[in-house]
Structures are given as C-alpha cells and as structure tokens.
Design a protein around this motif. Structure first.
Motif, PDB file in Angstrom:
ATOM      1  N   THR A  85       0.838  -1.207   0.000  1.00 23.82           N
ATOM      2  CA  THR A  85       0.000   0.000   0.000  1.00 23.82           C
ATOM      3  C   THR A  85       0.874   1.258   0.000  1.00 23.82           C
ATOM      4  N   ARG A  88       2.196   1.798  -3.615  1.00 20.95           N
ATOM      5  CA  ARG A  88       1.139   2.267  -4.520  1.00 20.95           C
ATOM      6  C   ARG A  88       0.711   3.689  -4.188  1.00 20.95           C
ATOM      7  N   ALA A  89       0.682   4.034  -2.903  1.00 21.49           N
ATOM      8  CA  ALA A  89       0.341   5.405  -2.507  1.00 21.49           C
ATOM      9  C   ALA A  89       1.415   6.385  -2.988  1.00 21.49           C
ATOM     10  N   ARG A  91       3.350   6.015  -5.617  1.00 24.39           N
ATOM     11  CA  ARG A  91       3.211   6.181  -7.059  1.00 24.39           C
ATOM     12  C   ARG A  91       2.017   7.063  -7.402  1.00 24.39           C
ATOM     13  N   ARG A  92       0.919   6.867  -6.716  1.00 22.21           N
ATOM     14  CA  ARG A  92      -0.287   7.657  -6.983  1.00 22.21           C
ATOM     15  C   ARG A  92      -0.026   9.129  -6.704  1.00 22.21           C
ATOM     16  N   PHE A  93       0.653   9.405  -5.592  1.00 20.58           N
ATOM     17  CA  PHE A  93       0.962  10.796  -5.261  1.00 20.58           C
ATOM     18  C   PHE A  93       1.830  11.438  -6.343  1.00 20.58           C
ATOM     19  N   MET A  95       2.069  10.669  -9.445  1.00 26.78           N
ATOM     20  CA  MET A  95       1.351  10.848 -10.712  1.00 26.78           C
ATOM     21  C   MET A  95       0.408  12.057 -10.669  1.00 26.78           C
ATOM     22  N   THR A  96      -0.054  12.407  -9.498  1.00 31.12           N
ATOM     23  CA  THR A  96      -0.951  13.561  -9.393  1.00 31.12           C
ATOM     24  C   THR A  96      -0.189  14.869  -9.161  1.00 31.12           C
ATOM     25  N   TYR A 101       6.990  16.309  -7.880  1.00 27.34           N
ATOM     26  CA  TYR A 101       7.662  15.053  -7.541  1.00 27.34           C
ATOM     27  C   TYR A 101       9.000  14.936  -8.264  1.00 27.34           C
ATOM     28  N   ILE A 154       9.105   5.299 -10.603  1.00 25.64           N
ATOM     29  CA  ILE A 154       8.210   6.440 -10.788  1.00 25.64           C
ATOM     30  C   ILE A 154       8.894   7.540 -11.594  1.00 25.64           C
ATOM     31  N   ASP A 169       1.990  -1.040 -15.539  1.00 30.81           N
ATOM     32  CA  ASP A 169       1.371  -1.388 -14.257  1.00 30.81           C
ATOM     33  C   ASP A 169       1.800  -2.780 -13.802  1.00 30.81           C
TER      34      ASP A 169
END
Lengths: 189, 189
Positions: A85, A88-89, A91-93, A95-96, A101, A154, A169
DNA sequence: ACCTGAACACCGTTCAAGT
DNA sequence: ACCTGAACACCGTTCAAGT
C-alpha cells in the motif's frame, strides 16, 4: 506608518506550487507568482529570500503532504501488506503531482533543497515496514532498496523512459512482489 | 563570399558538456559556450536550434558513452555476474558525470529529451542479462525492476537523499544481491 | 512594515549587415 | 556560408522613495 501586508508567505508558496505544477520549473517566475497573489515582484522578497528559497518552500510543502499520504497508507500491522500500500500510494501521489515530484529528489542548488528533517520524516513509514520485514540489521539497507526502486520506477515513468511498450502497471506489481520477498528475512516469509 | 566555420557542432556540444558538468544546468548559458568555442552567442544558432536542442545533443552524447561503458561491463556469459558488473558500471559512470546523469531521466521540455533510439540502445545490455535470468515472459518487467532500482539508488545518492548515515556502498550491494535473486526464474537459481 | 517604480546585470533569440 | 553588433523581450534582484 506601517503598511498592511497584502499577501503572505503561505499564499506565495501555494500560488507558486500551482504555477510549478501547471507550467513547470521554467514557468515558475517571480513575476508570475507576484501577479497571482496581487503584488509586484520586488514585494515577494519581503516574504522569501529569493527564487531558490521559494522552490525549497514549495518542495517542503509537497514532501509534508506526501508524508501524510504515506502515513495514511501504512498501519495495517502486516508489514508485507503495508509495503504494497505504501508503494502504490507513493506512485499515486507522484502521478498527481508530477512536476513537484520530479524535483523532490533532483539535483538542485543548495538553497532549493528540501529540509533534512522533512526528508527523514517522509521515509519513516517505509523504514518501519522494511524493518519489520527485514529485521533490525538489514532495516536501513532494505528500506533504501525499496525506496530506490519505487522512486526510480516512478521517476522513469514520469520522464517517459519506458518506451518499449509492455504493461507498465504489471511491471510495477512484478517489481513490488519480487522485492518484498527479496528483502524479507529468512525467518519472515 | 562564404565565410569559413570558426567552430562546429561537435565542438559546441563538447564545450557545453564540460560547462554543464562544471557549473550545472543553470550555468550552461549560450554566451559561456560561445566564449569557450571562440565565437559570439548568435553564431551558435547556425549549429544548434536553440539551448534546449544543445541540452538534448549533450545528453545524447552522454547516453552513448554510458552505453559503451555498459556494453564493456557485460558479456561474461554468466547473467548473474553480468547484472552485478552492469549495476556497478552504471553507478560508477553516474558518479563521474553527476550533472549529466541527473538530467538523463529528468523531466525536461520535449526539445531537450534524449532520442528514443539512444535510450533503447542504452538499456539493451541490461535487458539481455535480465532476460537470461528471468526468462522470456518476465524479461521486460525484470529489466525494468533492476533499472528502476539502480537508477533510483544512484539518483537519490547523487541528490544527497541518503541522510540517515549507514554504509551506502553496503546498501547498494545488499540491494543488488537481493534483487538478482528476486528476478531469477525458479529454474535459474 | 510592507509595497512600488526604476534601475542593473544578465539571459535567449532574431535579424540585418558584414565578409 | 558563417559571424557579428544591435536590438527585443524577458528574467532575478536591489534599493531608494512612498504610505
């Protein structure tokens, strides 16, 4: 006769962050920031030391937000699950907030680099999960292995370096699963 | 009446690369490059499109040299051994060209990004070793895992992000050894 | 105490004029 | 065919003068 402040450091940092994310680092000019907060460029120097300092403040702000996202992602009590988790968190951060980053671990002039404490704090959740999985002796090396992989993946993804096609992915999940097993101590399967 | 060229694209790129490595990206100005090759700044535009293009040419040059270093490091016939020598050669190259390396996978404007073929060529040696170790199905994902880790580690090291002390060389060898085992197919111990 | 216009040194880039 | 000075638009930053 004191003049009331027409803007604030927080407003400048927030505005600068939005401009950075929209226009990139080259687009982050003092004049543009000033116009957005409603003053002229020279006034900004009453609130930040210089442009490099503004970049530093923006990146600190981003890092603190990333830390909160990571802290919220961990804490299941299962280190194996936490590592997933967390990654994945992370990577998500990224990407947004791709522009910010991309600068977080970039080579920047001294004055623009993130504060050491902010950096250390951001790594804590992952260090904890890695320690639980790898044992105390290998905790730091294991955390660095996972962080390096996640950041590298990332960063390359953001830079558009994965150009051979394939399922990105799937490659992320492949790496995550193999790495998690790889850093686990023999008695912690 | 044609005027003889007083400089060349190669000389401009070589000079730009030296300046980049000495003074960083901000220090790479058209005027400085021009002075070094013995012309005025406007003349450079007869040889490169603009500053972004010059950055692209420099990074291509660096990537080709990195590729040669990687090609020379691999080829023992033992994929496990090759992966180790490749990773160490990668790191050594980055440490001797930190500024250029830091930009190789950075977020840059389109005109400054490295050519796709140069990028693909640089990854070949590592892709070959990964394929031999992980098997054809996982070859690409395995290569991306190792590349991401190596790049992420080196990038964080260059950025000074490893601030908790500890032995960074040992962390590199730890990650390398664990990762090598992790991507190996079950029948390829 | 903060904001401003004016000024300075420096960029990247274009272009007409030289050879 | 390449090189140049002059010019333009844009930076970051400083500073004396305003309120």
């Amino acid at each position: 006769m004191p003049a009331p402040a027409r803007t604030s450091r927080d407003a400048i940092v927030a505005s600068g962050r939005a401009i950075l994310e929209r226009d990139g680092l080259d687009g982050l000019t003092m004049q543009r920031v000033a116009a957005t907060v409603g003053v002229r460029a020279p006034s900004l120097y009453k609130h930040v030391r210089d442009r490099g300092d503004l970049v530093r403040l923006i990146l600190n702000d981003v890092a603190v937000e990333l830390t909160a996202a990571l802290d919220a992602a961990a804490g299941s009590g299962e280190p194996r699950r936490d590592l997933g988790t967390l990654a994945r968190a992370f990577r998500r951060f990224a990407m947004t907030h791709p522009e910010a980053y991309g600068l977080l671990f970039a080579r920047l002039p001294d004055g623009s680099r993130i504060d050491p404490e902010v950096n250390a704090r951001a790594g804590e959740a992952l260090l904890r999960a890695a320690a639980a999985l790898a044992g105390p002796d290998d905790a730091l090396a294991a955390a660095r292995t996972v962080t390096a992989w996640a950041h590298g993946f990332i960063n390359m993804e953001l830079a558009g370096a994965f150009r051979l096609g394939g399922d990105v992915d799937r490659a992320f999940e492949f790496g995550l699963e193999r790495l998690t097993s790889a850093i686990a101590a023999p008695d912690r399967p």
